[in-house]
Design a protein around this motif. Structure first.
Motif, PDB file in Angstrom:
ATOM      1  N   SER A 155       0.878  -1.155   0.000  1.00 56.26           N
ATOM      2  CA  SER A 155       0.000   0.000   0.000  1.00 56.26           C
ATOM      3  C   SER A 155       0.915   1.203   0.000  1.00 56.26           C
ATOM      4  O   SER A 155       1.913   1.239   0.724  1.00 56.26           O
ATOM      5  N   ASP A 156       0.611   2.197  -0.812  1.00 54.24           N
ATOM      6  CA  ASP A 156       1.546   3.318  -0.916  1.00 54.24           C
ATOM      7  C   ASP A 156       1.508   4.270   0.269  1.00 54.24           C
ATOM      8  O   ASP A 156       2.306   5.182   0.362  1.00 54.24           O
ATOM      9  N   GLY A 157       0.570   4.059   1.182  1.00 54.48           N
ATOM     10  CA  GLY A 157       0.538   4.866   2.397  1.00 54.48           C
ATOM     11  C   GLY A 157      -0.223   6.165   2.279  1.00 54.48           C
ATOM     12  O   GLY A 157      -0.296   6.919   3.231  1.00 54.48           O
ATOM     13  N   ILE A 158      -0.808   6.475   1.112  1.00 60.49           N
ATOM     14  CA  ILE A 158      -1.579   7.708   0.992  1.00 60.49           C
ATOM     15  C   ILE A 158      -3.073   7.420   0.858  1.00 60.49           C
ATOM     16  O   ILE A 158      -3.811   8.180   0.260  1.00 60.49           O
ATOM     17  N   GLY A 159      -3.497   6.328   1.428  1.00 60.14           N
ATOM     18  CA  GLY A 159      -4.912   6.002   1.424  1.00 60.14           C
ATOM     19  C   GLY A 159      -5.356   5.043   0.344  1.00 60.14           C
ATOM     20  O   GLY A 159      -6.505   4.627   0.326  1.00 60.14           O
TER      21      GLY A 159
END
Length: 129
Positions: A66-70
């Protein structure tokens, strides 16, 4: 042994203990993330089987992330459909981007009786029936 030598020895010991705890903690978190990614890959394979019953094989590329920005967890995979291999972006609960201009999604969402060969990012294999 002088006081200064004892202080240095205690300091070195403290640094080694802290370093050991940090490395051990990182290894634990990496293993936890690896196991979670394998479970997500399995969920993505089950979703693929449901949404694309013509798929006969999926080979996951890497761990997935998951790229971590939602944005949701996703992974690229080589998916064999009707004998052709397509590169697909898969999520746990849907098929994402499909690279290849000849791919036509299945209209039939019934679960197929044909098995799906799954090759996980770590090389483990499973047949999902």
């Amino acid at each position: 042994m002088s006081k200064q030598t004892k202080r240095i020895a205690v300091g070195i010991t403290a640094v080694l203990v802290i370093l050991g705890l940090a490395i051990g903690g990182k290894m634990f978190m990496d293993k936890k993330a690896h196991n979670q990614n394998l479970e997500y890959q399995r969920q993505a394979a089950l979703t693929l089987k449901k949404e694309e019953p013509r798929a006969t094989k999926v080979v996951f590329k890497g761990e997935g992330s998951s790229d971590g920005i939602g944005l949701p967890w996703s992974i690229d995979a080589d998916v064999t459909v009707n004998g052709q291999v397509f590169v697909m972006g898969l999520e746990r609960n849907r098929i994402g981007i499909v690279f290849g201009d000849k791919y036509e999604p299945s209209k039939n969402t019934d679960v197929s009786d044909s098995p799906l060969e799954v090759i996980y990012g770590n090389g483990e294999r499973e047949i999902i029936k």
